[in-house]
Design a protein around this motif. Structure first.
Motif, short mmCIF file in Angstrom:
data_model
loop_
_atom_site.label_atom_id
_atom_site.label_comp_id
_atom_site.label_asym_id
_atom_site.label_seq_id
_atom_site.Cartn_x
_atom_site.Cartn_y
_atom_site.Cartn_z
N LYS A 1 0.83 -1.21 0.00
CA LYS A 1 0.00 0.00 0.00
C LYS A 1 0.86 1.26 0.00
N MET A 2 1.93 1.25 0.79
CA MET A 2 2.81 2.41 0.86
C MET A 2 3.55 2.64 -0.45
N LEU A 3 3.96 1.54 -1.11
CA LEU A 3 4.61 1.67 -2.41
C LEU A 3 3.69 2.31 -3.44
N ILE A 4 2.44 1.85 -3.48
CA ILE A 4 1.46 2.40 -4.43
C ILE A 4 1.22 3.88 -4.15
N GLU A 5 1.09 4.24 -2.87
CA GLU A 5 0.86 5.64 -2.50
C GLU A 5 2.01 6.54 -2.94
N GLN A 6 3.21 6.00 -2.99
CA GLN A 6 4.37 6.78 -3.38
C GLN A 6 4.66 6.72 -4.88
N GLY A 7 3.76 6.09 -5.62
CA GLY A 7 3.89 6.10 -7.08
C GLY A 7 4.70 4.97 -7.67
N HIS A 8 5.02 3.95 -6.87
CA HIS A 8 5.76 2.80 -7.37
C HIS A 8 4.80 1.72 -7.84
N GLU A 9 5.33 0.72 -8.53
CA GLU A 9 4.55 -0.46 -8.90
C GLU A 9 4.81 -1.57 -7.89
N SER A 10 3.80 -2.35 -7.59
CA SER A 10 3.95 -3.38 -6.55
C SER A 10 3.01 -4.54 -6.78
N ILE A 11 3.53 -5.75 -6.55
CA ILE A 11 2.73 -6.97 -6.57
C ILE A 11 3.12 -7.80 -5.35
N VAL A 12 2.12 -8.43 -4.71
CA VAL A 12 2.39 -9.38 -3.64
C VAL A 12 2.03 -10.78 -4.13
N ALA A 13 2.99 -11.69 -4.10
CA ALA A 13 2.75 -13.08 -4.44
C ALA A 13 2.60 -13.88 -3.15
N TYR A 14 1.59 -14.75 -3.11
CA TYR A 14 1.32 -15.50 -1.87
C TYR A 14 0.84 -16.90 -2.22
N GLY A 15 0.90 -17.80 -1.24
CA GLY A 15 0.61 -19.19 -1.54
C GLY A 15 -0.63 -19.77 -0.91
N ARG A 16 -1.13 -19.14 0.16
CA ARG A 16 -2.21 -19.79 0.91
C ARG A 16 -3.34 -18.82 1.21
N GLY A 17 -4.55 -19.37 1.27
CA GLY A 17 -5.72 -18.56 1.63
C GLY A 17 -6.11 -17.57 0.56
N THR A 18 -6.73 -16.49 1.00
CA THR A 18 -7.22 -15.43 0.11
C THR A 18 -6.52 -14.13 0.47
N ALA A 19 -6.20 -13.34 -0.53
CA ALA A 19 -5.53 -12.05 -0.29
C ALA A 19 -6.51 -11.05 0.30
N HIS A 20 -6.04 -10.28 1.28
CA HIS A 20 -6.84 -9.24 1.90
C HIS A 20 -6.08 -7.91 1.85
N ASN A 21 -6.82 -6.84 1.63
CA ASN A 21 -6.25 -5.49 1.66
C ASN A 21 -5.08 -5.32 0.70
N CYS A 22 -5.20 -5.96 -0.46
CA CYS A 22 -4.14 -5.86 -1.46
C CYS A 22 -4.78 -6.02 -2.84
N ASP A 23 -4.56 -5.07 -3.72
CA ASP A 23 -5.29 -5.04 -4.98
C ASP A 23 -4.51 -5.56 -6.17
N ASN A 24 -3.29 -6.05 -5.97
CA ASN A 24 -2.49 -6.54 -7.09
C ASN A 24 -1.66 -7.73 -6.60
N THR A 25 -2.13 -8.94 -6.88
CA THR A 25 -1.50 -10.11 -6.30
C THR A 25 -1.30 -11.22 -7.33
N ILE A 26 -0.44 -12.15 -6.97
CA ILE A 26 -0.26 -13.40 -7.72
C ILE A 26 -0.44 -14.55 -6.73
#
Length: 405
Positions: A24-49
């Motif tokens: 979230k902080m990266l996006i607010e500062q104008g950077h690009e960001s993705i979070v990759a995760y393996g388990r469950g469902t992503a929360h509070n994150c709009d760009n994931t793998i």
């Protein structure tokens, strides 16, 4: 700047919330960001793998249970994930937990070696430099300093029911995790940083970035909690964990309950319904709450927070208690002792419940108000998540500039 974070979960649990907050902080500062995760469902994150699926997870878990080869399953899921990484082409790759039955560390680290861009790896426990366990304090085992074998913690996470493969795991991890040209390690505590320097990861620079919490949520929060549980005239000793595993020290609360007077009561948050049924009468059990505000109310209503952890890195529950104005008692364990000072809590030797009882009685006489202001000030000065996670972005930028030079 394009950043990819990799973690077991996204937006849940302590590590998942850290990854989502940095995103979230990266996006607010104008950077690009993705979070990759393996388990469950992503929360509070709009760009994931999402890495793999439930079948991949169960196969990896089975491989761990039978062969003690944790980290060496999920091959197809990892190959597909790495293709997406190549397409994204991040400037920085930030690893968090790479254990958790979701990714193949051999494929991942061979890729990172070839990719040859800055890597940040936050170690949230000790798994990266042992042949099996995530913590070894309970077993008092220091084989990892030379070579793991005959693991006394084989049946602890990541549990192996049959084989002990700790010798080979140690060999493979050492080969995979060392020799990367551009990797920086981060630890939440100085305690873990010191251990890293005694391990086969000692070649890498290590930066300490403490965990942070949301001070807009964790702050003194009045409520009717005491009235709701008929505790209006009680001195409340609080414990919080999820789940209450062996290393979290539930047994010490049970023993402590036998030493308390009628004026004192224990509140435990994060228990199962079955666990609540088995509690002594002077312990109030509460199931896990997903509401940070409700948790802040409980911290605020309590007089003291007791963390009898036997193995820990930098527990955020200590920080949350402080931010709500509640002093902390902790066993002399890992990085837990780094969260407090003499004006905000007490450190006692593991298992010394007589001293815990004396501290409770002393605090009861002095009153919580003696500590509250100091607790809140410490949390505000040192554990604001916005300040902590900004340190990560500053580290990314520094590493990016070094590559350009």
């Amino acid at each position: 700047m394009k950043v990819l974070q990799v973690n077991t979960v996204c937006g849940t649990g302590s590590t998942g919330r850290i990854a989502a907050d940095i995103h979230k902080m990266l996006i607010e500062q104008g950077h690009e960001s993705i979070v990759a995760y393996g388990r469950g469902t992503a929360h509070n994150c709009d760009n994931t793998i999402k890495i793999g699926n439930n079948l991949d997870f169960y196969r990896h878990a089975l491989k761990t249970r039978i062969l003690d080869e944790h980290g060496f399953g999920s091959k197809n899921a990892t190959r597909k994930f790495l293709e997406r990484v190549k397409n994204y082409n991040p400037d920085i790759i930030h690893l968090h937990n790479v254990h958790g039955y979701y990714i193949n560390i051999e494929l991942l680290f061979n890729f990172l070696r070839e990719y040859n861009k800055p890597i940040v790896w936050t170690l949230h426990d000790c798994w990266a430099f042992t042949g099996h366990c995530s913590y070894f304090d309970f077993a008092n085992c220091y084989k990892w300093e030379t070579h793991c074998q005959k693991c006394p913690e084989k049946k602890s996470y990541p549990k192996s029911t049959f084989l002990d493969n700790s010798y080979d795991n140690f060999e493979k991890k050492k080969e995979l995790f060392t020799g990367l040209k551009n990797m920086t390690l981060v630890t939440p505590s100085q305690w873990l940083a010191n251990l890293v320097k005694r391990s086969f990861l000692k070649e890498y620079p290590v930066k300490v970035i403490n965990n942070g919490i949301d001070l807009n949520v964790f702050k003194p929060t009045p409520s009717d909690f005491r009235k709701k549980y008929d505790l209006e005239n009680k001195f409340i000793i609080l414990g919080v964990a999820s789940p209450w595993t062996r290393r979290k020290g539930l047994e010490y609360f049970i023993e402590l309950s036998k030493m308390l007077s009628d004026k004192e009561a224990i509140i435990l948050v994060g228990l199962s319904k079955k666990g609540i049924k088995d509690l002594p009468k002077n312990i109030v059990g509460i199931t896990r709450t997903n509401s940070p505000k409700e948790l802040a109310e409980i911290y605020t209503a309590s007089d003291i927070y007791f963390n009898p952890t036997l193995e820990d890195n930098f527990p955020t529950t200590n920080l949350e208690a402080l931010a709500c104005g509640t002093p902390v008692i902790t066993f002399n364990t890992g990085g837990s002792i780094e969260t407090i000072d003499s004006s905000t809590g007490y450190i006692v030797e593991k298992g010394d419940l007589q001293e815990v009882k004396q501290i409770i009685q002393r605090t009861e006489k002095e009153g919580k108000d003696k500590y509250s202001k100091h607790c809140i000030t410490r949390a505000n000065n040192y554990y604001d998540k916005n300040k902590k996670f900004l340190e990560y972005i500053e580290l990314y930028e520094k590493l990016g500039k070094e590559v350009q030079i």
